[in-house]
Enzyme design. Structure first.
Site, short mmCIF file in Angstrom:
data_model
loop_
_atom_site.label_atom_id
_atom_site.label_comp_id
_atom_site.label_asym_id
_atom_site.label_seq_id
_atom_site.Cartn_x
_atom_site.Cartn_y
_atom_site.Cartn_z
N ARG A 110 -65.38 38.48 15.46
CA ARG A 110 -65.38 40.00 15.57
C ARG A 110 -66.75 40.55 15.45
O ARG A 110 -67.50 40.56 14.39
CB ARG A 110 -64.27 40.75 14.43
CG ARG A 110 -64.57 42.33 14.57
CD ARG A 110 -63.54 42.85 13.74
NE ARG A 110 -62.22 42.76 14.40
CZ ARG A 110 -61.18 43.58 14.04
NH1 ARG A 110 -61.17 44.51 13.45
NH2 ARG A 110 -60.04 43.52 14.82
N HIS A 137 -60.62 44.07 23.28
CA HIS A 137 -59.88 43.67 21.96
C HIS A 137 -58.75 42.91 22.62
O HIS A 137 -57.45 43.32 22.66
CB HIS A 137 -59.46 44.88 21.13
CG HIS A 137 -58.85 44.38 19.84
ND1 HIS A 137 -58.71 43.15 19.43
CD2 HIS A 137 -58.39 45.11 18.97
CE1 HIS A 137 -58.48 43.08 18.30
NE2 HIS A 137 -58.08 44.21 17.86
N GLN A 140 -55.35 41.99 20.63
CA GLN A 140 -54.22 43.31 20.56
C GLN A 140 -53.64 43.42 21.80
O GLN A 140 -52.26 43.71 21.60
CB GLN A 140 -55.35 44.41 20.45
CG GLN A 140 -54.34 45.53 20.23
CD GLN A 140 -53.72 45.35 18.49
OE1 GLN A 140 -54.36 45.25 17.76
NE2 GLN A 140 -52.56 45.68 18.68
N ASP A 225 -55.24 55.27 19.87
CA ASP A 225 -56.12 54.57 19.01
C ASP A 225 -57.05 55.52 18.21
O ASP A 225 -57.08 56.76 18.80
CB ASP A 225 -57.05 53.51 19.63
CG ASP A 225 -57.85 52.63 18.88
OD1 ASP A 225 -57.56 52.52 17.50
OD2 ASP A 225 -58.51 51.75 19.41
N CYS A 265 -52.87 50.28 17.69
CA CYS A 265 -53.23 49.07 17.22
C CYS A 265 -53.35 48.97 15.41
O CYS A 265 -53.33 48.05 15.15
CB CYS A 265 -54.53 48.42 17.89
SG CYS A 265 -55.87 49.56 17.68
N ARG A 293 -49.17 40.37 16.34
CA ARG A 293 -50.53 39.80 16.26
C ARG A 293 -50.28 38.28 15.70
O ARG A 293 -50.91 37.32 16.39
CB ARG A 293 -51.52 40.51 15.34
CG ARG A 293 -51.69 41.98 15.87
CD ARG A 293 -52.45 42.15 17.03
NE ARG A 293 -53.82 41.32 16.93
CZ ARG A 293 -54.89 41.78 16.16
NH1 ARG A 293 -54.98 43.00 16.02
NH2 ARG A 293 -55.86 41.00 16.30
N1 CP Z 1 -55.63 46.14 15.33
C1 CP Z 1 -56.49 45.47 14.37
O1 CP Z 1 -57.46 44.78 15.12
O2 CP Z 1 -56.73 45.74 13.04
P1 CP Z 1 -57.63 45.28 12.13
O3 CP Z 1 -59.09 46.11 12.47
O4 CP Z 1 -57.11 45.31 10.78
O5 CP Z 1 -58.02 43.52 12.24
N1 NVA Z 2 -60.99 50.84 18.64
C1 NVA Z 2 -60.82 50.21 17.31
C2 NVA Z 2 -60.00 49.15 17.08
C3 NVA Z 2 -59.47 48.93 15.60
C4 NVA Z 2 -58.52 47.74 15.67
C5 NVA Z 2 -62.43 50.07 16.63
O1 NVA Z 2 -62.90 49.34 17.54
O2 NVA Z 2 -62.53 50.24 15.67
#
Ligand code: CP
Ligand code: NVA
Length: 307
Positions: A110, A137, A140, A225, A265, A293
């Site tokens: 990430r 993502h 997701q 989101d 998400c 997930r």
């Molecule tokens: N939806 C998602 O990716 O959640 P986290 O940021 O908690 O991993």
């Molecule tokens: N769009 C959000 C998703 C978090 C899971 C971010 O990137 O922070």
């Protein structure tokens, strides 16, 4: 944005690193693995395999679902944050990829820039999974698609509405619409559209409709989101104003089909992008979505490591 494949292994950097039939297979397998887990019988297809999970941003769902998933499949997951590894002290991403991939069987990252993930993958000997970048993502989407199918069966020809920021998750929805043949409406303020190249590529599947009430008419799924993603904290206050008209509330849901689903998400901000009445209401499937997930990523790990 190009996808990367090393000559010896498959990566999962965007949904389009899978063929349509591979994506469909993973979704079927995710359903099977969910049923299998509910029987309580052990099933260890990844015994002795190790997944390294490298986080440059916070996470609850991604971290726990990958870690629990590896344990359930008989393997092991290692949590690595950039803060406590040499990456945080400036070790080049390429060197980190070369070293980690000599020791583990799969790596999830990430990070911020999508190009960092692509550079990492280009230097890895083992499959690399995108655990979220600023641009995409895809993990997701595996969970969202599984959840949508679980509640509404075949989703081909159905319509989803994305309300709010045209962000990383929204970009991945565009790929999903193209691959699984559903229509996607995006309702966002001017200047906050999803990736322009993707929109052009998906012109037959994805349309921008500014007014969220108009956009919600007869849709099967409403998704939103946060208004400010990780890395955009400094814009949070300004974004609250820009997005004020883009809240998913009961008026938006009232335009959708009566059995329309609501997904997010997570983490969610009740009272900002979604009201508590919608998030905690009868159309919301966000807890199934979060659970999926786990199942869909187990299917992904099996696919990348065993096929
Ligand atoms: N939806 C998602 O990716 O959640 P986290 O940021 O908690 O991993
Ligand atoms: N769009 C959000 C998703 C978090 C899971 C971010 O990137 O922070």
């Amino acid at each position: 944005m190009s996808s990367n494949h090393c000559s010896t292994c498959r990566h999962f950097l965007t949904l389009q690193d899978l063929t349509v039939s591979e994506l469909k297979y993973i979704l079927v397998r995710a359903k099977e693995l969910k049923a299998l887990r509910n029987t309580g019988k052990p099933y260890e297809s990844l015994r002795n395999r190790t997944l390294a999970m490298l986080f440059e941003k916070s996470s609850t769902r991604t971290r726990v679902s990958f870690e629990a998933g590896m344990t359930q499949l008989g393997g092991h997951a290692l949590f690595l944050s950039s803060k406590d590894t040499q990456l945080g002290r400036g070790e080049p991403i390429e060197d980190s990829a070369r070293v980690l991939s000599r020791m583990v069987d799969c790596i999830m990252i990430r990070t911020f820039e999508h190009q960092v993930l692509e550079r990492f993958a280009a230097h890895s000997q083992v499959p690399v999974i995108n655990g979220l970048t600023d641009w995409a993502h895809p993990c997701q989407l595996l969970a969202d698609l599984q959840t949508w199918q679980e509640h509404q069966g075949n989703i081909q020809g159905r319509t989803a509405l994305w309300v709010g920021d045209g962000n990383n998750v929204c970009n991945s929805y565009i790929y999903a619409a193209c691959m699984l043949d559903f229509q996607l409406r995006v309702s966002c303020p001017k200047g906050y559209e999803p990736d322009a190249n993707l929109l052009e590529l998906a012109s037959e599947r994805c349309v921008i409709i500014r007014d969220p009430l108009e956009a919600a008419s007869n849709v099967d799924l409403v998704v939103t989101d946060v208004w400010a993603s990780m890395g955009q904290e400094a814009e949070q206050v300004a974004r609250r104003k820009v997005f004020a008209e883009y809240q998913v509330n009961e008026s938006v849901m009232a335009q959708a089909n009566p059995n329309a689903l609501f997904m997010h998400c997570l983490p969610a901000h009740r009272g900002e992008e979604v009201t508590a009445a919608v998030l905690d209401g009868p159309n919301s499937v966000v807890w199934d979505e979060a659970e999926n997930r786990l199942h869909s990523q187990k299917a992904l790990l099996e696919f990348l490591l065993c096929s």
